[in-house]
Write an enzyme that holds these catalytic residues in place. Structure first.
Site, PDB file in Angstrom:
ATOM      1  CG  ASP A 307       4.014  -3.798  -6.677  1.00 30.70           C
ATOM      2  OD1 ASP A 307       3.353  -3.908  -5.643  1.00 30.70           O
ATOM      3  OD2 ASP A 307       5.041  -4.451  -6.907  1.00 30.70           O
ATOM      4  CD  GLU A 482       9.059  -6.856  -2.294  1.00 30.01           C
ATOM      5  OE1 GLU A 482       8.797  -8.033  -2.481  1.00 30.01           O
ATOM      6  OE2 GLU A 482       8.193  -6.016  -1.928  1.00 30.01           O
TER       7      GLU A 482
HETATM    8  C1  FRU Z   1       5.912  -5.764  -4.350  1.00 32.10           C
HETATM    9  C2  FRU Z   1       6.034  -7.081  -5.079  1.00 32.10           C
HETATM   10  C3  FRU Z   1       7.083  -7.029  -6.134  1.00 32.10           C
HETATM   11  C4  FRU Z   1       6.640  -8.070  -7.109  1.00 32.10           C
HETATM   12  C5  FRU Z   1       5.156  -7.890  -7.070  1.00 32.10           C
HETATM   13  C6  FRU Z   1       4.368  -9.122  -7.333  1.00 32.10           C
HETATM   14  O1  FRU Z   1       4.654  -5.526  -3.845  1.00 32.10           O
HETATM   15  O2  FRU Z   1       6.303  -8.066  -4.139  1.00 32.10           O
HETATM   16  O3  FRU Z   1       8.376  -7.211  -5.639  1.00 32.10           O
HETATM   17  O4  FRU Z   1       7.155  -7.865  -8.370  1.00 32.10           O
HETATM   18  O5  FRU Z   1       4.839  -7.413  -5.787  1.00 32.10           O
HETATM   19  O6  FRU Z   1       3.012  -8.859  -7.425  1.00 32.10           O
END
Ligand code: FRU
Length: 734
Positions: A307, A482
């Site tokens: 992300d 998320e």
């Molecule tokens: C989304 C996620 C988020 C989390 C991150 C961990 O891709 O699952 O929810 O904070 O990746 O790397």
């Protein structure tokens, strides 16, 4: 089982999301070879434990044939069977005791794995009924490995004594079992892994370069600075022959003593001695020119990204932080990587900023500029940039860090700012809400079994109060999962008609109103992008008002196997709301800054294209392309582009766009279709219908195929304008 931490859950799901290869169990350590005069105490190859004495039920009816139901894969045992006290899971307990034997050799060697608990999970040597030696397994955290490793006791001082072996499993929780095999008396010390192997360095250069072999056993690698633990990572260390080198920036510890400690290494491993402290990132001569490096998309110098995080405009620079595994090709060790740019197109990667700490790995979050210094983190009149992140330990909490120069960040000593609501809560997005003069945090929380977004408010970024929770039962509401983002957009550019937009990781969004505490959706669960491999997008905070754009970047799941880096970001996307017959809808458009990448422009002007015509763009060859075309479809059945082997087909009857095998609604607008296609080495991003249709599509292009093709099937179209731009790399000048 141990309660899984958020990090474990994500790791599990990430395996699916990005189809990352999971390390296959391989025999990393030499299996024991015994001398002719070694005495085998037990090899556990028969169906029963005879002549050993069994109590309780942990050991089952006899030695297990490898992995038991519900267990992670067990390896490292000798022969076909072993002692595996996971019989009917972790909750069972018992003991297994050998007949008496006399100690006749210098060492007793054995293979051991499973849970770590020196009291409740033990392989014991008894002399006169007393425990004189004891060993336990390696695991006391969720995750870990069921592998058995060689270990031994030096028993020279006990020679001639009568002894027994006892295996104890009195543990019932997570990792409440032990794996044991091949107990042997020998005069040659059995070669097993070295535990907590260390090497010291004096920090007189910038990078510690670690040798990485994709798929190798995962080692826990601790960096100590002057004897104090600075950071713990998991690395697939190469015992010899690295696939690539992972640099760790140690510049902040110059002059200090760095100790690299590895939990377990085969005796023959050259991993520790091959670590190199130097001013360069080892083997990075062709940085940004690697064959599969996206040239108009951001990707990390080394390791994995997911992300985008902490996107903010601060002191003339766009800051892009990102979920970064600096030491692996796959997901793990979540750090916040950091890059800056003046135009969102040309990026400079800086050192990683937020490192995993005792609260956990650093998961996704956001950033703001605290213009009025409500937080007090500002200094000498400088407004601070404040980062909000999830520390995904156990518990999983929200924390902040701040900076007044955009380069050096301090984690707030008052963290957490929001404690765990439910396990796995994460991804704080913070914004300033002018009408209520409050900061607002939107947080993803699984609440009563549903996906919800919790809204908090704060006067000062430190103290937060719950204001509302989205309705997990509302149609679609529970699907906002998320990485929420929350921002206002004007409808059709009208500053007096603004709506709030709440987005989720999969790009689904809701449009509604917000009173400073509660979001009331008017339209729910609208699809965002219509391609694949686009996830967890965020928008920049604090873009100057004079600019006024809302700009988003998503994680683009490009798979660059064989490269020392993996995954990337989409191009920056300008978001807007436009009116449609169904109500306001979000549009995506490439930011105008990308135009600076145009190197050669082929302007084809206006023309008619019939099915009989030759390919009008036959002479163009490039890996990096931007196609802009506007046409009236006339009586054509299909308008077909082949961009370096990716088919982009518009079907005017159904008003659908097909990119590769993806199909997306792409309505004509005023009887016309306008397409924008960006092509990089790692895929295409296609925009249609004035941005109502955005199709990102990662794929690996063949470097030799640089051709483009344009044709019409069944009729003719009226091309109003068409330009094909050959692009230059955004990394040029690096
Ligand atoms: C989304 C996620 C988020 C989390 C991150 C961990 O891709 O699952 O929810 O904070 O990746 O790397």
């Amino acid at each position: 089982m141990l309660r899984k931490t958020t990090a474990d859950l994500i790791r599990d799901c990430r395996r699916g999301v990005a189809s990352i290869a999971i390390a296959c169990p391989i025999f990393g350590f030499a299996m024991p070879t015994y001398a002719a005069d070694d005495l085998v105490i037990a090899d556990f190859e028969s169906k029963t434990y005879e002549p050993w004495t069994v109590t309780g039920d942990a050991f089952g009816p006899g030695p297990a044939e490898g992995t038991l139901p519900g267990q992670m894969s067990v390896d490292g045992y000798a022969g076909k069977r072993l002692v595996n006290s996971f019989f009917e899971g972790d909750r069972t307990t018992g003991t297994l005791t050998s007949p008496a034997f006399s100690i006749e050799r210098d060492y007793i060697g054995f293979l051991i794995g499973g849970g770590k608990d020196t009291q409740k999970l033990a392989l014991q040597l008894l002399v006169g009924g007393e425990v004189v030696r004891s060993a336990t397994g390696p695991n006391d955290q969720a995750g870990g490995s069921e592998r058995l490793d060689q270990d031994s006791w030096d028993v020279k001082d006990l020679k001639g004594k009568q002894a027994q072996i006892r295996i104890v499993d009195q543990a019932t929780g997570g990792w409440g079992h032990l794996n044991v095999d091949q107990i042997v008396q020998t005069d040659t010390r059995p070669v097993g892994p070295i535990r907590n192997a260390k090497r010291n360095f004096v920090a007189d250069a910038t990078y510690l370069n670690f040798p990485i072999k994709n798929g190798a056993d995962k080692r826990e690698v601790t960096l100590l600075v002057d004897g104090k633990v600075a950071v713990v990572n998991t690395m697939e260390l190469a015992d010899e022959g690295a696939d690539w080198w992972a640099p760790m920036d140690v510049s902040e510890w110059q002059g200090k003593t760095l100790t690299v400690q590895v939990d377990k290494l085969p005796e023959s491993s050259r991993a520790l001695e091959s670590i190199e402290l130097m001013d360069e990132r080892k083997q990075s001569d062709n940085l940004y020119a690697e064959p599969m490096r996206g040239q108009i998309h951001f990707s990390p110098i080394r390791g994995w990204n997911n992300d985008p995080n902490g996107m903010v405009y601060y002191k003339g620079e766009y800051h892009l932080f990102f979920q970064h595994n600096p030491y692996g090709w796959g997901w793990g060790n979540m750090h916040w990587g950091h890059a800056v740019s003046r135009d969102m197109v040309h990026w400079t990667e800086l050192r990683d900023e937020l490192l995993p700490d005792e609260m956990g790995p650093m998961f996704s979050g956001s950033a703001v500029v605290d213009w009025n210094n409500t937080s007090g983190f500002g200094k000498d009149g400088e407004p601070p940039m404040v980062l909000f992140y999830t520390a995904a330990g156990n518990p999983t909490i929200q924390g902040l860090a701040y900076s007044t120069d955009g380069r050096n960040f301090t984690k707030y000593e008052g963290n957490p700012i929001v404690g765990e609501v439910t396990p796995g809560n994460r991804d704080p997005k913070v914004i300033w809400h002018e009408p209520s003069k409050r900061w607002v945090m939107v947080l993803y929380v699984e609440w009563k079994g549903k996906h919800t977004v919790h809204f908090y408010t704060s006067p000062n970024l430190r103290d937060w109060e719950l204001a509302s929770i989205t309705d997990g039962d509302a149609p679609g509401g529970r699907y906002l999962f998320e990485c929420p983002d929350f921002f206002e957009l004007a409808v059709d550019g009208d500053p007096n008609n603004k709506k709030w937009v709440l987005t989720a990781a999969d790009s689904v969004y809701a449009i509604g109103s917000f009173d400073g505490k509660k979001f009331t959706p008017e339209f729910e669960r609208l699809p965002g992008h219509q391609g694949r491999g686009f996830y967890a997008a965020q928008t920049f905070s604090d873009v100057p008002e004079s600019d006024g754009r809302r700009i988003q970047i998503g994680w683009w799941q490009t798979d660059t196997r064989g490269m020392p880096f993996n995954q990337s970001m989409t191009i920056p996307l300008e978001l807007n709301l436009i009116s449609t017959d169904d109500g306001p809808r979000m549009t995506f458009a490439p930011v105008h800054e990308l135009e600076t990448l145009r190197e050669v422009t082929h302007d084809l002007g206006a023309f008619e294209l019939t099915e009989k015509d030759a390919n009008p763009i036959d002479q163009i060859r490039n890996q990096l392309l931007e196609v802009e075309v506007e046409f009236e479809p006339g009586d054509a059945e299909q308008i077909v582009f082949n961009i370096r082997d990716v088919m982009v087909v518009y079907d005017p009857q159904s008003e659908r766009l097909h990119v590769d095998n993806h199909s997306a609604a792409a309505p004509l607008r005023d009887g016309k279709q306008r397409l924008r296609i960006y092509c990089d080495r790692t895929g295409v991003e296609v925009f249609a219908s004035d941005g109502l249709c955005y199709v990102p599509l990662p794929f690996n292009t063949k470097p030799e195929n640089q051709r483009v093709h344009f044709e019409v099937r069944g009729g003719s179209i009226d091309v109003k304008s068409m330009k094909v731009h050959e692009l230059r790399s955004a990394w040029k000048g690096h």
